[in-house]
Design a protein around this motif. Structure first.
Motif, PDB file in Angstrom:
ATOM      1  N   VAL A 116       0.856  -1.185   0.000  1.00 28.75           N
ATOM      2  CA  VAL A 116       0.000   0.000   0.000  1.00 28.75           C
ATOM      3  C   VAL A 116       0.891   1.234   0.000  1.00 28.75           C
ATOM      4  CG1 VAL A 116      -1.793   1.261   1.231  1.00 28.75           C
ATOM      5  CG2 VAL A 116      -1.792  -1.238   1.253  1.00 28.75           C
ATOM      6  N   SER A 117       0.623   2.186  -0.907  1.00 26.72           N
ATOM      7  CA  SER A 117       1.503   3.340  -1.040  1.00 26.72           C
ATOM      8  C   SER A 117       0.743   4.655  -0.976  1.00 26.72           C
ATOM      9  CB  SER A 117       2.285   3.269  -2.362  1.00 26.72           C
ATOM     10  OG  SER A 117       1.394   3.304  -3.460  1.00 26.72           O
ATOM     11  N   LYS A 118       1.446   5.676  -0.547  1.00 25.95           N
ATOM     12  CA  LYS A 118       0.946   7.046  -0.531  1.00 25.95           C
ATOM     13  C   LYS A 118       1.704   7.814  -1.594  1.00 25.95           C
ATOM     14  CE  LYS A 118      -0.919  10.928   1.095  1.00 25.95           C
ATOM     15  NZ  LYS A 118      -0.477  11.811   0.015  1.00 25.95           N
ATOM     16  N   ARG A 119       0.969   8.426  -2.563  1.00 25.00           N
ATOM     17  CA  ARG A 119       1.610   9.105  -3.683  1.00 25.00           C
ATOM     18  C   ARG A 119       1.842  10.581  -3.410  1.00 25.00           C
ATOM     19  NH1 ARG A 119      -1.925   8.537  -8.685  1.00 25.00           N
ATOM     20  NH2 ARG A 119      -3.573   8.787  -7.127  1.00 25.00           N
ATOM     21  N   PHE A 120       2.985  11.044  -3.830  1.00 20.97           N
ATOM     22  CA  PHE A 120       3.328  12.463  -3.794  1.00 20.97           C
ATOM     23  C   PHE A 120       3.749  12.840  -5.212  1.00 20.97           C
ATOM     24  CE2 PHE A 120       3.998  10.700   0.352  1.00 20.97           C
ATOM     25  CZ  PHE A 120       3.563  11.677   1.244  1.00 20.97           C
ATOM     26  N   LEU A 121       3.035  13.768  -5.845  1.00 23.16           N
ATOM     27  CA  LEU A 121       3.288  14.135  -7.231  1.00 23.16           C
ATOM     28  C   LEU A 121       3.812  15.563  -7.326  1.00 23.16           C
ATOM     29  CD1 LEU A 121       0.021  12.683  -8.821  1.00 23.16           C
ATOM     30  CD2 LEU A 121       2.257  11.563  -8.621  1.00 23.16           C
ATOM     31  N   TYR A 122       4.829  15.765  -8.184  1.00 26.00           N
ATOM     32  CA  TYR A 122       5.443  17.081  -8.343  1.00 26.00           C
ATOM     33  C   TYR A 122       5.656  17.375  -9.830  1.00 26.00           C
ATOM     34  CZ  TYR A 122       6.918  15.423  -3.703  1.00 26.00           C
ATOM     35  OH  TYR A 122       6.946  14.871  -2.447  1.00 26.00           O
ATOM     36  N   ALA A 123       5.721  18.655 -10.151  1.00 28.31           N
ATOM     37  CA  ALA A 123       6.034  19.067 -11.517  1.00 28.31           C
ATOM     38  C   ALA A 123       6.816  20.368 -11.480  1.00 28.31           C
ATOM     39  CB  ALA A 123       4.757  19.231 -12.339  1.00 28.31           C
ATOM     40  N   ARG A 124       7.782  20.475 -12.372  1.00 26.45           N
ATOM     41  CA  ARG A 124       8.617  21.675 -12.462  1.00 26.45           C
ATOM     42  C   ARG A 124       8.653  22.187 -13.889  1.00 26.45           C
ATOM     43  NH1 ARG A 124      13.021  24.493 -10.656  1.00 26.45           N
ATOM     44  NH2 ARG A 124      13.135  23.392  -8.651  1.00 26.45           N
ATOM     45  N   PHE A 125       8.627  23.540 -14.002  1.00 30.46           N
ATOM     46  CA  PHE A 125       8.892  24.207 -15.272  1.00 30.46           C
ATOM     47  C   PHE A 125       9.789  25.402 -14.967  1.00 30.46           C
ATOM     48  CE2 PHE A 125       7.892  27.608 -18.336  1.00 30.46           C
ATOM     49  CZ  PHE A 125       8.260  26.975 -19.508  1.00 30.46           C
ATOM     50  N   GLY A 126      10.969  25.478 -15.583  1.00 27.36           N
ATOM     51  CA  GLY A 126      11.891  26.576 -15.328  1.00 27.36           C
ATOM     52  C   GLY A 126      12.790  26.324 -14.127  1.00 27.36           C
ATOM     53  N   LYS A 127      13.622  27.315 -13.826  1.00 23.38           N
ATOM     54  CA  LYS A 127      14.610  27.187 -12.764  1.00 23.38           C
ATOM     55  C   LYS A 127      14.219  28.006 -11.537  1.00 23.38           C
ATOM     56  CE  LYS A 127      18.467  26.294 -15.915  1.00 23.38           C
ATOM     57  NZ  LYS A 127      19.850  26.673 -16.310  1.00 23.38           N
ATOM     58  N   GLY A 128      14.743  27.594 -10.385  1.00 24.22           N
ATOM     59  CA  GLY A 128      14.495  28.299  -9.143  1.00 24.22           C
ATOM     60  C   GLY A 128      13.652  27.478  -8.190  1.00 24.22           C
ATOM     61  N   GLY A 129      13.758  27.791  -6.893  1.00 23.91           N
ATOM     62  CA  GLY A 129      12.993  27.073  -5.896  1.00 23.91           C
ATOM     63  C   GLY A 129      13.440  25.626  -5.773  1.00 23.91           C
ATOM     64  N   SER A 130      12.669  24.836  -5.036  1.00 24.76           N
ATOM     65  CA  SER A 130      13.020  23.428  -4.863  1.00 24.76           C
ATOM     66  C   SER A 130      11.773  22.613  -4.553  1.00 24.76           C
ATOM     67  CB  SER A 130      14.044  23.251  -3.733  1.00 24.76           C
ATOM     68  OG  SER A 130      13.496  23.656  -2.492  1.00 24.76           O
ATOM     69  N   LEU A 131      11.838  21.317  -4.898  1.00 31.03           N
ATOM     70  CA  LEU A 131      10.791  20.358  -4.613  1.00 31.03           C
ATOM     71  C   LEU A 131      11.384  19.209  -3.796  1.00 31.03           C
ATOM     72  CD1 LEU A 131       9.218  20.161  -8.182  1.00 31.03           C
ATOM     73  CD2 LEU A 131       8.089  21.102  -6.153  1.00 31.03           C
TER      74      LEU A 131
END
Length: 218
Positions: A116-131
């Motif tokens: 059983v899993s818990k999903r964490f979804l991310y998306a990036r466009f361009g530079k800067g910040g952090s995930l």
């Protein structure tokens, strides 16, 4: 697209506690149509974009940050449309980071279900910040990190505008060289899993499943 399936015993056998699995299947990604940045959910390689009503509604309360040319970060709330999420305040030249952290627990399926899993979804466009799970590039070098640390020996998939895929593996520094042979939008995917049991909305899970995409135009 197929998910790699593993038993809990196999997970426990990984000394580091981390698993690098198939990064294919549904993901979030960002596209810039010259007027604004839009967030899609589906499979870029298959030209599949989910809609609302439909599977797009399965993305629960995503959050976004728009980063301007000066590096200023402005939190925004994505707006759900028929076939995408509109990112308010995003224009050409802005970077956008998206996180979908409230995804439902993935229930086991099939005769030999995965943990059983818990999903964490991310998306990036361009530079800067952090995930939390992040892909960044410098020249012809991609760098994958998890919680600020290099994600070594992890698969990265480069998806070309025509759906062609190239599978690469990061080195000990979490880096891998890459090239983009033709013009258009490339979506780079990576998935990282962590054995970290917990509970979300009253349901227990064994695995945290993190997936990120990085959109690059050539």
């Amino acid at each position: 697209m197929k998910f790699t399936q593993m038993t809990l015993a196999a997970v426990a056998a990984i000394v580091s506690g981390f698993l690098s699995l198939d990064a294919s299947a549904h993901a979030l990604w960002l596209e810039n149509d010259a007027k604004a940045v839009k967030l899609y959910f589906g499979e870029y390689s298959e030209n599949l974009r989910e809609t609302s009503p439909g599977r797009l509604d399965g993305i629960v309360e995503p959050t976004a940050v728009v980063i301007d040319a000066t590096g200023k970060e402005s939190p925004v709330k994505p707006i759900r449309e028929n076939g995408y999420f509109a990112i308010p305040g995003s224009t050409t030249g802005n970077a956008v980071l998206v996180q979908a952290l409230k995804q439902p627990i993935r229930e086991p399926q099939g005769e030999n279900p995965a943990p059983v899993s818990k999903r964490f979804l991310y998306a990036r466009f361009g530079k800067g910040g952090s995930l939390p799970l992040d892909i960044e590039n410098t020249g012809n070098l991609l760098r994958l990190s998890f919680m600020g640390k290099p994600a070594a020996k992890t698969e990265v998939i480069i998806i070309a505008p025509n759906g062609w895929e190239k599978h690469l593996t990061t080195d000990e520094k979490g880096e891998v060289s890459f090239s983009l042979p033709e013009s258009g939008l490339y979506v780079i995917e990576a998935k990282y899993e962590l054995r970290n049991p917990g509970e979300f909305e009253g349901k227990a899970y064994a695995i945290e499943s993190h997936k990120v995409t990085f959109s690059i135009y050539k």
